[in-house]
Design a protein around this motif. Structure first.
Motif, mmCIF file in Angstrom:
data_model
loop_
_atom_site.group_PDB
_atom_site.id
_atom_site.type_symbol
_atom_site.label_atom_id
_atom_site.label_comp_id
_atom_site.label_asym_id
_atom_site.label_seq_id
_atom_site.Cartn_x
_atom_site.Cartn_y
_atom_site.Cartn_z
ATOM 1 N N SER A 95 1.538 -27.062 53.670
ATOM 2 C CA SER A 95 1.781 -28.267 52.888
ATOM 3 C C SER A 95 3.085 -28.874 53.363
ATOM 4 O O SER A 95 3.842 -28.254 54.093
ATOM 5 N N ARG A 97 5.320 -32.943 53.920
ATOM 6 C CA ARG A 97 5.182 -34.365 54.243
ATOM 7 C C ARG A 97 6.229 -34.731 55.280
ATOM 8 O O ARG A 97 7.357 -34.271 55.223
ATOM 9 N N ASN A 99 7.938 -38.079 57.294
ATOM 10 C CA ASN A 99 8.122 -39.522 57.429
ATOM 11 C C ASN A 99 8.703 -39.772 58.822
ATOM 12 O O ASN A 99 9.866 -39.469 59.075
ATOM 13 N N ALA A 126 0.992 -33.944 55.402
ATOM 14 C CA ALA A 126 0.798 -35.394 55.308
ATOM 15 C C ALA A 126 1.857 -36.092 56.159
ATOM 16 O O ALA A 126 3.038 -35.741 56.096
ATOM 17 N N THR A 128 3.475 -39.846 57.538
ATOM 18 C CA THR A 128 3.607 -41.299 57.449
ATOM 19 C C THR A 128 4.287 -41.798 58.717
ATOM 20 O O THR A 128 5.335 -41.275 59.104
#
Length: 314
Positions: A95, A97, A99, A126, A128
């Motif tokens: 897991s 994230r 950017n 994830a 971005t």
């Protein structure tokens, strides 16, 4: 400690007795003595201010109040287990994230394939992606507004960022198929004199270096069109507007268009770096991605450099 505060060990003992029914079995489960469990239950009962158990045939029968308290304890344990699970997932990169912000010449060419290969290996991360100018990327890194930035090195040293060199990207000259320049193996700056030229935007570091070089040498180009992005310059050249000097990665990614690619001399000093906010510890997922990014970029650029050099030798 205030009189009414429970210790973690007392709560653990209470939960063990609720689960196993006797202090002896609870002691075995906790790997402590039975008197120690009994003492912690007495302390817990005194702090609670109400009875927690009643003795019945050598078993402890929980009171209704004990069941109410145990429900809260179970919720607390569930929260702790959730934190442990989250830590394990972060540790194993299951897991997280990221950017990521990159300049167009990298973010619109190589970065998508690098992110794709990374997410295949770590599908629960994830990501971005944002495309910005190099100066904006460095500013965002200094303000802790991104995890990872890929930008051309800028002249002003910003103390609030951490920079790691990624790769050198000396520009190349591109021209329409069949253009007279394509007969040359390497394009010298003087060869641009008098030619129709497609230029990058005035704020681009490569544009500034090339303009300074041409001014110093008295090279007069016919600046037909100016475009902010390398891929726009490529398409203009492919449509016969003129020749251009752009980053080698964008040129190579567009090699199937009706253009010719040649090395350009003297080499302009254009390097890409990875930027991170200073004073912050990179997450394990960020560190893993950076290593993947550096290795994948250098592998691709080695191939690009070799292939562009081979064009000059044909």
């Amino acid at each position: 400690m205030n009189e009414g505060e429970f210790t973690p060990r007392e709560i653990e003992a209470f939960a063990a007795v609720m689960s196993h029914g006797t202090t002896t079995k609870a002691a075995d489960a906790l790997n402590i003595t039975q008197p120690a469990v009994s003492k912690m239950l007495v302390n817990l009962t005194n702090k609670a201010g109400f009875p927690l158990f009643r003795n019945h045939r050598q078993r402890l029968i929980p009171t209704p109040e004990a069941h109410m308290l145990y429900a809260e304890v179970q919720r607390m344990f569930e929260t702790v287990r959730g934190i442990s699970t989250a830590a394990k997932e972060i540790r194993e990169l299951r897991s997280g994230r990221l950017n990521i912000t990159a300049l167009p010449a990298f973010g619109l060419t190589l970065l998508p394939s690098i992110v794709a290969s990374f997410t295949r290996e770590y599908p629960d991360v994830a990501v971005t992606i944002d495309i910005r100018s190099s100066s904006t990327i460095v500013q965002r890194a200094s303000r802790n507004q991104l995890d990872i930035g890929v930008a051309a090195e800028v002249n002003d040293e910003t103390s609030s960022v951490v920079r790691r060199t990624l790769t050198a990207t000396p520009p190349v000259c591109i021209m329409p198929k069949g253009h007279p320049l394509s007969r040359l193996s390497v394009i010298q700056a003087d060869d641009l004199d008098g030619l129709d030229f497609v230029s990058l935007g005035s704020g681009d570091p490569m544009r500034r270096q090339l303009d300074a070089l041409c001014e110093e040498r008295g090279i007069k180009r016919s600046l037909k069109v100016e475009a902010a992005l390398s891929n726009t310059c490529v398409n203009l050249v492919a449509n016969g507007v003129g020749v251009s000097v752009i980053d080698r990665l964008s040129a190579w990614m567009a090699r199937d268009l009706p253009i010719e690619i040649r090395d350009f001399h003297p080499q302009l000093d254009i390097n890409l770096s990875v930027y991170r906010p200073w004073g912050t510890i990179a997450s394990s997922v960020a560190e893993t991605f950076i290593e993947h990014l550096v290795q994948a970029t250098r592998d691709v650029m080695n191939t690009v450099d070799r292939e562009i050099k081979s064009l000059s030798e044909r």
